[in-house]
Design a protein around this motif. Sequence first.
Motif, PDB file in Angstrom:
ATOM      1  N   MET A 170       0.728  -1.140   0.009  1.00 50.47           N
ATOM      2  CA  MET A 170      -0.036  -0.047   0.103  1.00 50.47           C
ATOM      3  C   MET A 170       0.819   1.050  -0.024  1.00 50.47           C
ATOM      4  O   MET A 170       1.849   1.192   0.721  1.00 50.47           O
ATOM      5  N   PRO A 171       0.459   2.168  -0.844  1.00 52.94           N
ATOM      6  CA  PRO A 171       1.409   3.555  -0.638  1.00 52.94           C
ATOM      7  C   PRO A 171       1.418   4.242   0.603  1.00 52.94           C
ATOM      8  O   PRO A 171       0.399   4.091   1.446  1.00 52.94           O
ATOM      9  N   GLU A 172       2.403   5.063   0.670  1.00 52.40           N
ATOM     10  CA  GLU A 172       2.647   5.792   2.059  1.00 52.40           C
ATOM     11  C   GLU A 172       1.685   6.848   2.185  1.00 52.40           C
ATOM     12  O   GLU A 172       1.166   6.982   3.478  1.00 52.40           O
ATOM     13  N   THR A 173       1.181   7.466   1.096  1.00 49.86           N
ATOM     14  CA  THR A 173       0.476   8.685   1.074  1.00 49.86           C
ATOM     15  C   THR A 173      -0.328   8.692  -0.088  1.00 49.86           C
ATOM     16  O   THR A 173      -0.239   7.942  -1.063  1.00 49.86           O
ATOM     17  N   TYR A 174      -1.519   9.248   0.031  1.00 47.18           N
ATOM     18  CA  TYR A 174      -2.328   9.558  -1.116  1.00 47.18           C
ATOM     19  C   TYR A 174      -2.997  11.142  -0.928  1.00 47.18           C
ATOM     20  O   TYR A 174      -3.103  11.419   0.180  1.00 47.18           O
ATOM     21  N   ARG A 175      -3.597  11.468  -1.915  1.00 50.28           N
ATOM     22  CA  ARG A 175      -4.480  12.724  -1.865  1.00 50.28           C
ATOM     23  C   ARG A 175      -5.935  12.545  -2.141  1.00 50.28           C
ATOM     24  O   ARG A 175      -6.285  11.732  -2.738  1.00 50.28           O
ATOM     25  N   THR A 176      -6.518  13.383  -1.442  1.00 50.57           N
ATOM     26  CA  THR A 176      -8.263  13.234  -1.657  1.00 50.57           C
ATOM     27  C   THR A 176      -8.592  14.703  -1.418  1.00 50.57           C
ATOM     28  O   THR A 176      -8.098  15.717  -1.214  1.00 50.57           O
ATOM     29  N   LEU A 177      -9.991  15.003  -1.688  1.00 56.19           N
ATOM     30  CA  LEU A 177     -10.751  16.024  -1.579  1.00 56.19           C
ATOM     31  C   LEU A 177     -10.861  16.700  -0.372  1.00 56.19           C
ATOM     32  O   LEU A 177     -11.039  16.133   0.560  1.00 56.19           O
ATOM     33  N   SER A 178     -10.551  18.028  -0.174  1.00 57.11           N
ATOM     34  CA  SER A 178     -11.001  18.784   1.033  1.00 57.11           C
ATOM     35  C   SER A 178     -12.520  18.752   1.002  1.00 57.11           C
ATOM     36  O   SER A 178     -12.913  18.919   2.186  1.00 57.11           O
ATOM     37  N   GLN A 179     -13.092  19.104   0.090  1.00 56.45           N
ATOM     38  CA  GLN A 179     -14.621  19.269   0.066  1.00 56.45           C
ATOM     39  C   GLN A 179     -15.100  18.923  -1.558  1.00 56.45           C
ATOM     40  O   GLN A 179     -14.482  18.779  -2.330  1.00 56.45           O
ATOM     41  N   ARG A 180     -16.423  18.953  -1.399  1.00 55.33           N
ATOM     42  CA  ARG A 180     -17.103  18.714  -2.761  1.00 55.33           C
ATOM     43  C   ARG A 180     -17.599  19.951  -3.218  1.00 55.33           C
ATOM     44  O   ARG A 180     -17.462  21.125  -2.483  1.00 55.33           O
ATOM     45  N   GLY A 181     -17.549  20.028  -4.504  1.00 58.20           N
ATOM     46  CA  GLY A 181     -17.882  21.396  -5.121  1.00 58.20           C
ATOM     47  C   GLY A 181     -17.892  21.364  -7.013  1.00 58.20           C
ATOM     48  O   GLY A 181     -17.845  20.223  -7.264  1.00 58.20           O
ATOM     49  N   ALA A 220     -16.232   6.939  -1.071  1.00 51.64           N
ATOM     50  CA  ALA A 220     -15.615   5.859  -0.157  1.00 51.64           C
ATOM     51  C   ALA A 220     -15.508   4.410  -1.030  1.00 51.64           C
ATOM     52  O   ALA A 220     -15.132   3.767  -1.013  1.00 51.64           O
ATOM     53  N   SER A 221     -16.508   4.524  -2.362  1.00 52.59           N
ATOM     54  CA  SER A 221     -16.940   3.230  -2.970  1.00 52.59           C
ATOM     55  C   SER A 221     -17.332   3.490  -4.282  1.00 52.59           C
ATOM     56  O   SER A 221     -17.797   4.712  -4.631  1.00 52.59           O
ATOM     57  N   GLU A 222     -17.404   2.703  -4.900  1.00 54.09           N
ATOM     58  CA  GLU A 222     -17.728   2.733  -6.521  1.00 54.09           C
ATOM     59  C   GLU A 222     -19.309   3.206  -6.757  1.00 54.09           C
ATOM     60  O   GLU A 222     -19.681   3.960  -7.314  1.00 54.09           O
ATOM     61  N   ASP A 230      -4.775   2.434  -3.251  1.00 54.68           N
ATOM     62  CA  ASP A 230      -3.734   2.026  -4.395  1.00 54.68           C
ATOM     63  C   ASP A 230      -4.461   2.149  -5.589  1.00 54.68           C
ATOM     64  O   ASP A 230      -4.018   1.575  -6.821  1.00 54.68           O
ATOM     65  N   ALA A 231      -5.549   2.750  -6.034  1.00 54.19           N
ATOM     66  CA  ALA A 231      -6.282   3.102  -7.180  1.00 54.19           C
ATOM     67  C   ALA A 231      -6.440   1.884  -7.882  1.00 54.19           C
ATOM     68  O   ALA A 231      -6.696   1.837  -8.955  1.00 54.19           O
ATOM     69  N   SER A 232      -7.049   0.923  -7.266  1.00 52.02           N
ATOM     70  CA  SER A 232      -7.463  -0.307  -7.494  1.00 52.02           C
ATOM     71  C   SER A 232      -8.795  -0.167  -8.384  1.00 52.02           C
ATOM     72  O   SER A 232      -8.821  -1.211  -9.153  1.00 52.02           O
ATOM     73  N   VAL A 233      -9.713   0.878  -8.104  1.00 54.54           N
ATOM     74  CA  VAL A 233     -10.688   1.018  -8.997  1.00 54.54           C
ATOM     75  C   VAL A 233     -10.677   1.934  -9.890  1.00 54.54           C
ATOM     76  O   VAL A 233     -10.620   3.073  -9.282  1.00 54.54           O
ATOM     77  N   MET A 278      -6.120  12.677 -15.350  1.00 55.88           N
ATOM     78  CA  MET A 278      -5.713  13.925 -14.666  1.00 55.88           C
ATOM     79  C   MET A 278      -5.838  13.678 -12.880  1.00 55.88           C
ATOM     80  O   MET A 278      -5.006  14.266 -12.186  1.00 55.88           O
ATOM     81  N   LEU A 279      -6.634  12.818 -12.644  1.00 57.90           N
ATOM     82  CA  LEU A 279      -6.907  12.463 -11.118  1.00 57.90           C
ATOM     83  C   LEU A 279      -5.739  11.467 -10.855  1.00 57.90           C
ATOM     84  O   LEU A 279      -5.110  11.814  -9.575  1.00 57.90           O
ATOM     85  N   LEU A 280      -5.155  10.933 -11.665  1.00 55.47           N
ATOM     86  CA  LEU A 280      -4.155   9.906 -11.258  1.00 55.47           C
ATOM     87  C   LEU A 280      -2.835  10.708 -11.222  1.00 55.47           C
ATOM     88  O   LEU A 280      -1.977  10.438 -10.483  1.00 55.47           O
ATOM     89  N   ARG A 281      -2.689  11.720 -12.290  1.00 56.64           N
ATOM     90  CA  ARG A 281      -1.348  12.356 -12.224  1.00 56.64           C
ATOM     91  C   ARG A 281      -1.382  13.441 -10.848  1.00 56.64           C
ATOM     92  O   ARG A 281      -0.411  13.724 -10.326  1.00 56.64           O
ATOM     93  N   ARG A 282      -2.357  13.823 -10.310  1.00 51.50           N
ATOM     94  CA  ARG A 282      -2.506  14.427  -9.038  1.00 51.50           C
ATOM     95  C   ARG A 282      -2.531  13.616  -7.977  1.00 51.50           C
ATOM     96  O   ARG A 282      -2.548  14.149  -6.834  1.00 51.50           O
ATOM     97  N   ASP A 283      -2.440  12.443  -8.156  1.00 49.91           N
ATOM     98  CA  ASP A 283      -2.390  11.243  -6.955  1.00 49.91           C
ATOM     99  C   ASP A 283      -3.489  11.288  -6.108  1.00 49.91           C
ATOM    100  O   ASP A 283      -3.632  11.261  -5.147  1.00 49.91           O
ATOM    101  N   MET A 284      -4.775  11.567  -6.789  1.00 49.66           N
ATOM    102  CA  MET A 284      -6.069  11.732  -6.028  1.00 49.66           C
ATOM    103  C   MET A 284      -6.445  10.308  -5.794  1.00 49.66           C
ATOM    104  O   MET A 284      -6.341   9.721  -6.938  1.00 49.66           O
ATOM    105  N   ARG A 285      -7.292  10.060  -4.872  1.00 53.57           N
ATOM    106  CA  ARG A 285      -7.700   8.806  -4.465  1.00 53.57           C
ATOM    107  C   ARG A 285      -9.230   9.123  -3.767  1.00 53.57           C
ATOM    108  O   ARG A 285      -9.440  10.058  -3.170  1.00 53.57           O
ATOM    109  N   TYR A 286     -10.143   8.050  -4.103  1.00 56.85           N
ATOM    110  CA  TYR A 286     -11.517   8.113  -3.212  1.00 56.85           C
ATOM    111  C   TYR A 286     -12.118   9.375  -3.871  1.00 56.85           C
ATOM    112  O   TYR A 286     -12.524  10.206  -3.115  1.00 56.85           O
ATOM    113  N   VAL A 287     -12.192   9.603  -4.906  1.00 57.84           N
ATOM    114  CA  VAL A 287     -12.694  10.662  -5.645  1.00 57.84           C
ATOM    115  C   VAL A 287     -13.530  10.525  -6.785  1.00 57.84           C
ATOM    116  O   VAL A 287     -13.127   9.590  -7.615  1.00 57.84           O
TER     117      VAL A 287
END
Length: 208
Positions: free
Chosen positions: A1-12, A31-33, A62-65, A85-94
Amino acid sequence: MPETYRTLSQRGVHETEINRSRFLCALAPAASESEAAEFLRQVRAEHPTASHHCFAWVIGADASVQRAGDDGEPGGTAGVPMLQMLLRRDMRYVVAVVTRYYGGVKLGAGGLIRAYGGAVGAALDALGNELRHRYRLATVTVDHDRAGRLHNDLLATGRVVRDVRYDTAVTLDLALPDAEVDAFRAWLADTTAGTASLVLGGETYATA
């Protein structure tokens, strides 16, 4: 599993306009598909007259989905650049949904790729994100006499104390960086004169 990932601070929602077409990028944590799919359904319901509702989502640390859809735009010109773009920014659960209102000017394949990927990037910049770190869950049990000082020492040294429970002994639930577990074990033994017990559990991610 990765040590870090990024996710949204808020929806908008963030809007851009390119050659008279409006691109509304809606972002939300997921949190889920099934949560991502429900958000897509909501956006479609809010904009029933829009030309397209293209989407991308990334679930799992780990960006499995990974899913993407062009919703009628030429194949590979919308959902894939959004996902990239999401992957390039290391975004997860978004989840990202770009709603397009066609303005009458064709953008071409390259223009569409830049427009859809750029809409997601601009929305991420506008809404912000947070970095989550991987932690090992741990439980420390200590007697009442040492509990107060230990709790203060944990907070003073920047440890993440998730919960404190009082019974015949005091139990503290912690989250430790994986690389620091051995050093923490030695520190705990020294601080409590070997009277505290440490039990390791599973893993979680949390904002530092």
